[in-house]
Design a protein around this motif. Structure first.
Motif, PDB file in Angstrom:
ATOM      1  N   ARG A  80       1.001  -1.067   0.234  1.00  0.00           N
ATOM      2  CA  ARG A  80      -0.308  -0.131   0.025  1.00  0.00           C
ATOM      3  C   ARG A  80       0.912   1.063  -0.256  1.00  0.00           C
ATOM      4  O   ARG A  80       0.486   2.024  -0.720  1.00  0.00           O
ATOM      5  CB  ARG A  80      -1.240  -0.146   0.870  1.00  0.00           C
ATOM      6  CG  ARG A  80      -2.271  -1.009   1.244  1.00  0.00           C
ATOM      7  CD  ARG A  80      -2.869  -0.733   2.342  1.00  0.00           C
ATOM      8  NE  ARG A  80      -3.773  -2.514   1.855  1.00  0.00           N
ATOM      9  CZ  ARG A  80      -4.950  -1.892   1.349  1.00  0.00           C
ATOM     10  NH1 ARG A  80      -5.220  -0.986   0.707  1.00  0.00           N
ATOM     11  NH2 ARG A  80      -5.486  -3.382   1.517  1.00  0.00           N
ATOM     12  N   THR A  81       1.951   0.982   0.630  1.00  0.00           N
ATOM     13  CA  THR A  81       2.387   2.490   1.199  1.00  0.00           C
ATOM     14  C   THR A  81       3.067   2.235  -0.632  1.00  0.00           C
ATOM     15  O   THR A  81       3.556   4.260  -0.904  1.00  0.00           O
ATOM     16  CB  THR A  81       4.317   2.249   1.791  1.00  0.00           C
ATOM     17  OG1 THR A  81       3.375   1.846   3.102  1.00  0.00           O
ATOM     18  CG2 THR A  81       4.466   3.566   2.102  1.00  0.00           C
TER      19      THR A  81
ATOM     20  N   ARG B  94      12.922   5.543  -3.291  1.00  0.00           N
ATOM     21  CA  ARG B  94      14.285   6.722  -2.837  1.00  0.00           C
ATOM     22  C   ARG B  94      12.938   7.889  -1.955  1.00  0.00           C
ATOM     23  O   ARG B  94      13.896   8.887  -1.833  1.00  0.00           O
ATOM     24  CB  ARG B  94      14.525   6.509  -3.898  1.00  0.00           C
ATOM     25  CG  ARG B  94      15.070   5.973  -4.308  1.00  0.00           C
ATOM     26  CD  ARG B  94      16.480   6.249  -5.235  1.00  0.00           C
ATOM     27  NE  ARG B  94      17.295   4.871  -5.595  1.00  0.00           N
ATOM     28  CZ  ARG B  94      17.500   4.200  -6.945  1.00  0.00           C
ATOM     29  NH1 ARG B  94      16.633   4.308  -7.337  1.00  0.00           N
ATOM     30  NH2 ARG B  94      18.623   2.993  -7.011  1.00  0.00           N
ATOM     31  N   ASP B  95      11.903   7.389  -1.774  1.00  0.00           N
ATOM     32  CA  ASP B  95      11.138   8.785  -1.890  1.00  0.00           C
ATOM     33  C   ASP B  95      11.350   8.851  -0.270  1.00  0.00           C
ATOM     34  O   ASP B  95      10.930   7.641   0.655  1.00  0.00           O
ATOM     35  CB  ASP B  95       9.697   8.483  -1.990  1.00  0.00           C
ATOM     36  CG  ASP B  95       9.018   9.873  -1.111  1.00  0.00           C
ATOM     37  OD1 ASP B  95       8.729  10.850  -1.825  1.00  0.00           O
ATOM     38  OD2 ASP B  95       7.853   9.673  -0.712  1.00  0.00           O
ATOM     39  N   PRO B  96      11.713  10.092   0.467  1.00  0.00           N
ATOM     40  CA  PRO B  96      11.793   9.929   1.754  1.00  0.00           C
ATOM     41  C   PRO B  96      10.743   9.582   2.560  1.00  0.00           C
ATOM     42  O   PRO B  96      10.829   8.504   3.655  1.00  0.00           O
ATOM     43  CB  PRO B  96      12.659  11.788   1.884  1.00  0.00           C
ATOM     44  CG  PRO B  96      12.582  12.326   1.285  1.00  0.00           C
ATOM     45  CD  PRO B  96      12.225  11.495  -0.453  1.00  0.00           C
ATOM     46  N   ASP B  97       8.863   9.607   2.111  1.00  0.00           N
ATOM     47  CA  ASP B  97       7.916   9.600   3.227  1.00  0.00           C
ATOM     48  C   ASP B  97       8.310   8.320   2.538  1.00  0.00           C
ATOM     49  O   ASP B  97       7.022   7.435   4.460  1.00  0.00           O
ATOM     50  CB  ASP B  97       6.163  10.609   2.363  1.00  0.00           C
ATOM     51  CG  ASP B  97       5.637  10.131   3.509  1.00  0.00           C
ATOM     52  OD1 ASP B  97       6.063  10.111   4.996  1.00  0.00           O
ATOM     53  OD2 ASP B  97       4.662  10.210   2.819  1.00  0.00           O
ATOM     54  N   VAL B  98       8.416   7.627   2.285  1.00  0.00           N
ATOM     55  CA  VAL B  98       8.140   5.901   1.707  1.00  0.00           C
ATOM     56  C   VAL B  98       8.684   5.119   2.932  1.00  0.00           C
ATOM     57  O   VAL B  98       8.727   4.785   3.679  1.00  0.00           O
ATOM     58  CB  VAL B  98       7.790   6.086  -0.097  1.00  0.00           C
ATOM     59  CG1 VAL B  98       8.345   4.116  -0.196  1.00  0.00           C
ATOM     60  CG2 VAL B  98       7.159   6.045  -0.235  1.00  0.00           C
ATOM     61  N   ARG B  99      10.365   5.719   2.435  1.00  0.00           N
ATOM     62  CA  ARG B  99      11.087   5.609   3.457  1.00  0.00           C
ATOM     63  C   ARG B  99      11.534   5.460   4.656  1.00  0.00           C
ATOM     64  O   ARG B  99      10.842   4.916   5.664  1.00  0.00           O
ATOM     65  CB  ARG B  99      12.528   5.867   3.100  1.00  0.00           C
ATOM     66  CG  ARG B  99      12.980   6.136   1.862  1.00  0.00           C
ATOM     67  CD  ARG B  99      14.681   5.945   1.658  1.00  0.00           C
ATOM     68  NE  ARG B  99      15.343   5.217   2.315  1.00  0.00           N
ATOM     69  CZ  ARG B  99      16.010   4.107   2.039  1.00  0.00           C
ATOM     70  NH1 ARG B  99      15.920   4.241   0.641  1.00  0.00           N
ATOM     71  NH2 ARG B  99      17.020   3.752   1.974  1.00  0.00           N
TER      72      ARG B  99
ATOM     73  N   GLU C 234       1.466   2.942  -3.242  1.00  0.00           N
ATOM     74  CA  GLU C 234       0.336   5.348  -3.046  1.00  0.00           C
ATOM     75  C   GLU C 234       1.365   5.485  -4.019  1.00  0.00           C
ATOM     76  O   GLU C 234       0.742   6.528  -5.120  1.00  0.00           O
ATOM     77  CB  GLU C 234       0.036   5.257  -2.124  1.00  0.00           C
ATOM     78  CG  GLU C 234      -0.065   6.592  -1.647  1.00  0.00           C
ATOM     79  CD  GLU C 234      -0.580   7.253   0.065  1.00  0.00           C
ATOM     80  OE1 GLU C 234      -0.777   8.131  -0.293  1.00  0.00           O
ATOM     81  OE2 GLU C 234      -0.472   6.379   1.043  1.00  0.00           O
ATOM     82  N   LYS C 235       2.795   5.679  -3.802  1.00  0.00           N
ATOM     83  CA  LYS C 235       3.340   6.849  -4.978  1.00  0.00           C
ATOM     84  C   LYS C 235       3.764   6.153  -6.242  1.00  0.00           C
ATOM     85  O   LYS C 235       3.717   6.973  -7.100  1.00  0.00           O
ATOM     86  CB  LYS C 235       5.052   6.340  -4.044  1.00  0.00           C
ATOM     87  CG  LYS C 235       5.677   7.121  -4.241  1.00  0.00           C
ATOM     88  CD  LYS C 235       5.866   9.117  -4.539  1.00  0.00           C
ATOM     89  CE  LYS C 235       6.815   9.587  -4.467  1.00  0.00           C
ATOM     90  NZ  LYS C 235       5.985  11.424  -4.642  1.00  0.00           N
ATOM     91  N   MET C 236       3.346   5.409  -6.573  1.00  0.00           N
ATOM     92  CA  MET C 236       3.733   4.305  -7.996  1.00  0.00           C
ATOM     93  C   MET C 236       2.629   5.504  -8.022  1.00  0.00           C
ATOM     94  O   MET C 236       1.931   5.325  -9.587  1.00  0.00           O
ATOM     95  CB  MET C 236       4.004   3.187  -7.873  1.00  0.00           C
ATOM     96  CG  MET C 236       4.492   2.488  -7.977  1.00  0.00           C
ATOM     97  SD  MET C 236       4.577  -0.016  -7.407  1.00  0.00           S
ATOM     98  CE  MET C 236       3.917  -0.148  -9.031  1.00  0.00           C
ATOM     99  N   ALA C 237       1.397   5.005  -8.193  1.00  0.00           N
ATOM    100  CA  ALA C 237       0.113   5.818  -8.701  1.00  0.00           C
ATOM    101  C   ALA C 237       0.251   7.545  -9.451  1.00  0.00           C
ATOM    102  O   ALA C 237       0.028   7.236 -10.527  1.00  0.00           O
ATOM    103  CB  ALA C 237      -0.900   5.776  -7.585  1.00  0.00           C
TER     104      ALA C 237
END
Length: 324
Positions: free
Chosen positions: A50-51, A278-283, A54-57
């Motif tokens: 899900r995490t 590599r997105d800070p929020d995802v990490r 969401e960014k992939m979308a």
């Protein structure tokens, strides 16, 4: 002349179709993409999908829908994606558990190596060997010394037979050169209870569900089983640092698509997955789950899957675990 006419016609069709094929791939995706997860909602695998999804979308410009299909050790989810069109709209969450199933089951409705193309890794997560804080083992070296002096008397608790943790314990026995009993329990809570109650001396399990017990001093960590120290337990050595060579049993997960998915689509998905990781929020969100984000290529994801299938096949054979 008729033959020349047919050849010319075929070439003309190819010239027309090639731009259409290129346009179709360039237009990808034109509808929502789904990630089929072989686990129930709420667990680490589900939350990872899900995490990242969401960014992939945002990068794909289309919704990414999570389709939870637990059951039969991942067979239900795997079959759903293996039989889906190879168009990039159905992805499967694969893991070290996928490799275990391939090694353990005599017959599956799909072949993980032939019916899927790994797209990218997502994350890795540590396994840890723990003992009671009041027990006699304060280091892994002490455990091994005792086990060698008392063959057959060491009990290593793990979750159910056939899990990555169970096979990692069998691998640990071989790598450490000890004669010990691997005792599978129904789940992690039972392993914790047995250690704290003195029914077994040590346990080997995924770090994440044990972390609060370790931080609360209810369990004592002896070593992690990967090739590097855990980000959340930097003072705990790896098993290799503690003298057990050839032990690498970290867990991982990633994403795959059906075989024959066009390379351009695979590359696009891989790009968006890596951008997300590599997105800070995802990490930050993945690290809060005690997972280590692991950007990587399709080739790296394939190497992780194939390496684990080979590793666990050898462990199952050596430990004489009956294939199901």
């Amino acid at each position: 002349m008729r033959r020349h006419f047919l050849i010319a016609g075929a070439l003309a069709c190819t010239a027309v179709l090639s731009p259409l094929a290129a346009w179709a791939q360039a237009a990808y995706p034109s509808k929502p993409v789904r990630i089929v997860v072989p686990n129930a909602p709420g667990g680490a695998a589900d939350l990872t999908a899900r995490t990242v999804g969401e960014k992939m979308a945002k990068g794909l410009g289309q919704p990414v829908v999570i389709d939870n299909r637990p059951g039969a050790g991942g067979v239900v989810a795997g079959q759903a994606v293996a039989s889906a069109p190879a168009d990039g709209y159905s992805l499967l969450l694969i893991s070290s558990g996928t490799a275990v199933s391939e090694a353990l089951f005599k017959s599956l409705p799909f072949d993980s190596r032939k019916d899927f193309i790994p797209v990218a890794p997502l994350a890795t997560f540590d396994l840890v060997i723990v003992s009671s804080p009041t027990g006699e083992f304060k280091t892994l070296a002490e455990l091994i010394t005792w086990a060698k002096a008392n063959p057959g008397k060491l009990n290593i608790g793990t979750p159910a037979i056939g899990t990555t943790q169970h096979l990692a314990a069998e691998l640990f026995k071989t790598a450490a050169g000890i004669d010990a009993q691997v005792v599978p329990f129904k789940g992690t809570p039972d392993v914790i209870t047995a250690i704290r109650g003195g029914q077994i001396q040590v346990g080997l399990d995924i770090l994440s569900p044990l972390l609060s017990q370790i931080q609360g001093k209810a369990l004592h960590p002896l070593a992690v089983t990967g090739t590097k120290r855990s980000r959340v337990l930097p003072d705990v050595p790896t098993a290799q640092e503690a003298g057990v060579k050839n032990l690498n049993a970290a867990s991982w997960n990633g994403l795959a698509v059906p075989a024959k998915t066009p390379k351009a689509v695979v590359d696009r998905l891989s790009k968006e997955i890596n951008v997300a990781l590599r997105d800070p929020d995802v990490r930050k969100k993945l690290e809060a789950l005690n997972l280590d984000p692991h950007p990587g290529t399709p080739a790296e994801a394939a190497a992780m899957l194939n390496g684990d299938i080979q590793r666990w096949t050898e462990v199952i054979s050596r430990a004489k675990i009956e294939r199901q």
